[in-house]
Design a protein around this motif. Structure first.
Motif, PDB file in Angstrom:
ATOM      1  N   PHE A 233       7.729  -2.499   2.776  1.00 48.27           N
ATOM      2  CA  PHE A 233       6.603  -2.439   1.851  1.00 48.27           C
ATOM      3  C   PHE A 233       5.439  -1.714   2.498  1.00 48.27           C
ATOM      4  CE2 PHE A 233       9.004  -6.258   0.700  1.00 48.27           C
ATOM      5  CZ  PHE A 233       9.226  -6.016  -0.649  1.00 48.27           C
ATOM      6  N   THR A 234       4.739  -0.977   1.664  1.00 51.15           N
ATOM      7  CA  THR A 234       3.540  -0.285   2.128  1.00 51.15           C
ATOM      8  C   THR A 234       2.368  -1.260   2.151  1.00 51.15           C
ATOM      9  OG1 THR A 234       2.947   0.381  -0.115  1.00 51.15           O
ATOM     10  CG2 THR A 234       4.367   1.880   1.137  1.00 51.15           C
ATOM     11  N   GLU A 235       1.257  -0.791   2.776  1.00 46.64           N
ATOM     12  CA  GLU A 235       0.104  -1.680   2.886  1.00 46.64           C
ATOM     13  C   GLU A 235      -0.471  -2.026   1.516  1.00 46.64           C
ATOM     14  OE1 GLU A 235      -3.965  -1.938   5.468  1.00 46.64           O
ATOM     15  OE2 GLU A 235      -3.654  -0.210   4.170  1.00 46.64           O
ATOM     16  N   ASP A 236      -0.536  -1.046   0.615  1.00 44.12           N
ATOM     17  CA  ASP A 236      -1.104  -1.352  -0.692  1.00 44.12           C
ATOM     18  C   ASP A 236      -0.204  -2.289  -1.483  1.00 44.12           C
ATOM     19  OD1 ASP A 236       0.886   0.486  -1.138  1.00 44.12           O
ATOM     20  OD2 ASP A 236      -0.229   1.659  -2.612  1.00 44.12           O
ATOM     21  N   GLN A 237       1.102  -2.281  -1.199  1.00 45.05           N
ATOM     22  CA  GLN A 237       1.983  -3.257  -1.849  1.00 45.05           C
ATOM     23  C   GLN A 237       1.735  -4.661  -1.295  1.00 45.05           C
ATOM     24  OE1 GLN A 237       5.796  -1.501  -1.039  1.00 45.05           O
ATOM     25  NE2 GLN A 237       5.699  -0.117  -2.801  1.00 45.05           N
ATOM     26  N   TRP A 238       1.487  -4.748   0.013  1.00 44.61           N
ATOM     27  CA  TRP A 238       1.116  -6.053   0.564  1.00 44.61           C
ATOM     28  C   TRP A 238      -0.220  -6.521  -0.023  1.00 44.61           C
ATOM     29  CZ3 TRP A 238       4.248  -9.322   2.475  1.00 44.61           C
ATOM     30  CH2 TRP A 238       5.353  -8.925   3.248  1.00 44.61           C
ATOM     31  N   MET A 239      -1.137  -5.611  -0.198  1.00 39.54           N
ATOM     32  CA  MET A 239      -2.419  -5.984  -0.794  1.00 39.54           C
ATOM     33  C   MET A 239      -2.234  -6.416  -2.246  1.00 39.54           C
ATOM     34  SD  MET A 239      -4.439  -5.827   1.675  1.00 39.54           S
ATOM     35  CE  MET A 239      -5.979  -6.119   0.821  1.00 39.54           C
ATOM     36  N   ASN A 240      -1.246  -5.843  -2.924  1.00 41.65           N
ATOM     37  CA  ASN A 240      -0.908  -6.280  -4.280  1.00 41.65           C
ATOM     38  C   ASN A 240      -0.498  -7.744  -4.275  1.00 41.65           C
ATOM     39  OD1 ASN A 240       1.353  -6.796  -6.380  1.00 41.65           O
ATOM     40  ND2 ASN A 240       0.321  -4.985  -7.184  1.00 41.65           N
ATOM     41  N   VAL A 241       0.335  -8.110  -3.293  1.00 37.36           N
ATOM     42  CA  VAL A 241       0.799  -9.505  -3.191  1.00 37.36           C
ATOM     43  C   VAL A 241      -0.366 -10.436  -2.887  1.00 37.36           C
ATOM     44  CG1 VAL A 241       2.275 -11.079  -1.897  1.00 37.36           C
ATOM     45  CG2 VAL A 241       3.096  -8.785  -2.480  1.00 37.36           C
TER      46      VAL A 241
END
Length: 799
Positions: A233-241
């Motif tokens: 996962f990319t950082e922005d996907q982690w931030m989505n979570v």
């Protein structure tokens, strides 16, 4: 509490001398200056933490050593992070330098460093400063510094908001809302780079970007959510979570406080451009930041609900789907509370979700937030909620009464919404026999919930049946145990000793009794005729742990019941409840301690009811006299019998009710006289003890009170009292085994005999008027007492 070795270590840590401690600091400083931190360093860190935490005094580390610990917070080894954070938490920050140092190094922020920051923020100013640094970190572009710290920023910010919601300014709230929108809706749809397994082709070009996937393995065709999967996962996907995990808290903290103002602003333009824009996601960029976040939250939750319908390959992913559904429905509820126009867009989806999940009880945890949504918005959307309440109040307690998690969640739902449920769900009170199954199964864990909920179940229509049900709660507990065992043990398997009642449970001839106890709704009858038969069938259950625990909670709930019923019931209903108390005093499951406590509760509230409504004694005089005229009640229901006699003697008077006639007083006198004569002229029945002195004294007092109101009866009382005095002079008597008790009885008899020699005085003493019972002479200006009190006050104050 501690082993001998542990106590020895703690004692050594507490008694360490300052000189030894300074030498230890020096050795630890040299260890931390090394390039690699080995096992010796870890052992020394653990020892230092023990030294610091073993004493109640907070120590200050040397400045250089403290800086080393701060640097250790960003160590790649989590063990070093944990130990350094633990040590720093036990020390005093150096006049604010520690906190400032961490804020300047938010690029290396992790959960342990964040916890330390929060623990050292001693004022709202510190928290506001921390929030400013965190938000500045959010605004920085990836090229401006380390980006991995962003994943720890939102959890820290969420914790700060929990402790001090007011630390953010309006501009900062707007910034966070914008960032949440970007992360929720516009995260990358390509998988991040996963961990390489090694090999020759391991360069950055060896792998092409791959789209994210759904839980069923198909390629995702929409934006990224927490239910999307991939190799990395990319950082922005982690931030989505992270954004989704804090979204509901953010909406509840900041948007709800402004929703009233927003609603007022939109009230006159409900059908205007704002509403039209709100209904169109393509125009959401034109909305203010808060409404835009609301719209994106709505879209995100709609997508999660759609994703939850996919068949997950792993069981853990199925559980993840349920957890995300719970959160998604709760967030939709929040946004609909803030913006009522979203209710009509949301309800079709919620209704379809309920239809899909309601058939499986494994989805019970998801169905409760759906029930919350129906409760909050069903009336506005004009939808039929009957099926929802049938599942929540009907199927859940019936089939999942032994699920402690569901019981806690359902009762919490009821407690938080009890006022709304009473107002909008009139059928709620009809399900009290079903809801009480949670209490019957696990009484210690549920009693606090039902102390709060029981008043909402008490109505004039349910009061009588609810009282019977509370008294039969141990029977319900035993029946639930039998039902559970019946499903676990095959019929063909021999059940052996202590399971005789299981055969009765399976016997068709007794099935009706158990079905009534297990009924789902009220209204089929207050109780059953063959209650004594049911008690005989469950006689072996009297010592089952669940049953005995349940029996201990019933007196507590009965107090709550009676405290509530006196505020809503009329005299007719109260009279009916008195009859139930008299009848059920001999129809209880045979648990001696339980029976004794129930009689005590009945006695307490019988006095209270009669004191509030003295006319109840005349209304129910026939039943009360029938109970008081039974000699068996003296031995089996001593507590309740004593109070019934006292009530008759106290309130069977013309001053309490004009309908009280001489014939009624005489009939009551004769019934009590017969009982008193019987118990004082013979030994108690075999297997029973002598009647308590309280019973005999109460009977004599009641006879004296009645005789003082009808002077024709005075000779009969005097004759009995004189005989009692003569009999006791000859020595011991069969009906009283204790000499001190006998002296007390004789003394009370002589006092009453002396009073009855002057009938006028006897009536004034035994039945004083209200103004004598509750005097207010210190307030009455017509007597000399207030003047005397004022004079004494002035004299003492002048000194």
């Amino acid at each position: 509490m501690y082993s001998h070795a542990s106590e020895s270590l703690i004692k050594q840590a507490r008694e360490i001398q300052e000189s030894e401690l300074q030498k230890f600091y020096s050795r630890l400083m040299k260890m931390l200056q090394g390039k690699e931190l080995g096992h010796d360093t870890v052992d020394s860190l653990q020892r230092l933490h023990l030294i610091l935490s073993a004493t109640k005094y907070t120590r200050t580390l040397p400045l250089e050593l403290q800086k080393r610990f701060v640097a250790l917070l960003s160590s790649p080894a989590e063990q070093h992070q944990v130990l350094s954070a633990a040590v720093l938490r036990e020390t005093l920050p150096l006049t604010g330098q520690e906190l400032n140092y961490n804020q300047d190094n938010l690029g290396q922020l992790n959960s342990h460093a964040a916890g330390l920051l929060l623990s050292q923020a001693v004022s709202k100013g510190d928290l506001s400063s921390l929030c400013t640094q965190l938000l500045r970190n959010l605004e920085s572009r990836p090229s401006e510094g380390p980006t991995h710290s962003l994943m720890h920023t939102l959890p820290v910010l969420n914790n700060v908001l929990t402790h001090s919601p007011e630390c953010l300014s309006e501009d900062q709230m707007t910034l966070v809302s914008k960032k949440l929108v970007d992360w929720l809706r516009y995260a990358s749809v390509m998988q991040g780079v996963g961990t390489s397994s090694g090999g020759f082709f391991t360069g950055p070009r060896s792998r092409q970007p791959v789209p994210i996937a759904e839980l069923d393995g198909s390629v995702s065709g929409d934006f990224f959510t927490v239910l999307c999967v991939g190799q990395g996962f990319t950082e922005d996907q982690w931030m989505n979570v992270y954004s989704f995990s804090m979204l509901r808290h953010w909406l509840l903290t900041y948007h709800s406080s402004c929703s009233t103002v927003d609603a007022d602003d939109r009230s006159e333009v409900d059908g205007s451009v704002v509403s039209m824009v709100s209904a169109t996601s393509s125009s959401s960029r034109l909305l203010p930041p808060k409404e835009r976040l609301r719209e994106k939250a709505f879209q995100y939750c709609q997508r999660l609900i759609e994703q939850s319908d996919r068949k997950a390959h792993k069981k853990t992913d199925t559980e993840l789907q349920k957890a995300c559904l719970v959160e998604a429905v709760c967030i939709l509820d929040c946004v609909c509370v803030e913006d009522a126009s979203l209710v009509y867009r949301t309800f079709p989806c919620i209704k379809a979700l309920f239809g899909r999940l309601s058939s499986e009880l494994s989805n019970a945890r998801v169905l409760l937030p759906i029930a919350q949504f129906y409760l909050n918005h069903g009336e506005m959307a004009a939808v039929d909620c009957e099926n929802v309440w049938k599942v929540v109040f009907g199927r859940f307690p019936t089939e999942l009464f032994n699920d402690p998690f569901l019981a806690h969640e359902l009762l919490r739902f009821l407690r938080l919404n009890v006022e709304s449920i009473e107002l909008r769900v009139p059928q709620y009170t009809r399900y009290f026999p079903n809801l009480l199954k949670f209490l019957a199964w696990d009484s210690p864990a549920m009693v606090d919930d039902f102390v709060d909920l029981l008043p909402s179940m008490v109505t004039t229509g349910t009061a009588v049946e609810l009282l019977h049900t509370l008294l039969d709660l141990p029977c319900l507990s035993a029946t639930l145990v039998l039902q559970h065992r019946s499903t676990c043990l095959p019929i063909s398997e021999p059940v052996g000793r202590s399971f005789v009642s299981l055969d009765a449970f399976r016997n068709p001839s007794f099935r009706g009794l158990f079905l009534f106890v297990l009924r789902t709704e009220a209204g089929s009858g207050d109780t059953i005729d063959r209650l004594s038969t049911l008690h005989e069938l469950l006689v072996e259950a009297a010592d089952w742990p669940r049953v005995t625990q349940c029996a201990r909670t019933v007196p507590v709930l009965l107090h709550v019941f009676f405290n509530t019923i006196v505020t809503i019931a009329d005299e007719k209903l109260l009279a009916h409840l008195i009859l139930v108390m008299l009848e059920r005093s001999s129809l209880l499951l045979n648990i001696p301690a339980y029976i004794k406590e129930i009689h005590r509760v009945f006695s307490c509230h019988l006095l209270r009811l009669c004191k509030l409504h003295p006319s109840l004694v005349v209304n129910q005089s026939h039943e009360l006299l029938e109970f008081a005229g039974s000699t068996a009640s003296v031995y089996s229901k001593e507590e309740l019998y004593t109070h019934v006699v006292w009530v008759l003697g106290e309130y069977l008077s013309v001053s309490c009710d004009s309908r009280c006639s001489v014939s009624l007083i005489t009939s009551c006198f004769e019934a009590l006289e017969a009982v008193l004569f019987e118990i004082t002229s013979s030994a108690p029945p075999t297997g029973t003890v002598c009647p308590a002195p309280k019973v005999i004294n109460t009977l004599m007092s009641a006879l004296a009170k009645l005789a003082s109101r009808s002077h024709d009866l005075i000779p009969r009382v005097s004759l009995f009292l004189s005989k009692l005095r003569t009999v006791t002079r000859s020595g011991s008597v069969a009906w009283c085994s204790d000499e001190e008790d006998l002296i007390a009885i004789v003394t009370r008899g002589e006092e009453l005999w002396s009073l009855l020699k002057a009938p006028g005085v006897a009536q004034s003493v035994l039945t004083p008027p209200p103004h004598v019972i509750a005097p207010q002479w210190h307030r009455d200006t017509n007597v000399a007492l207030p003047l005397q009190l004022r004079a004494l006050t002035s004299l003492t104050h002048s000194q």
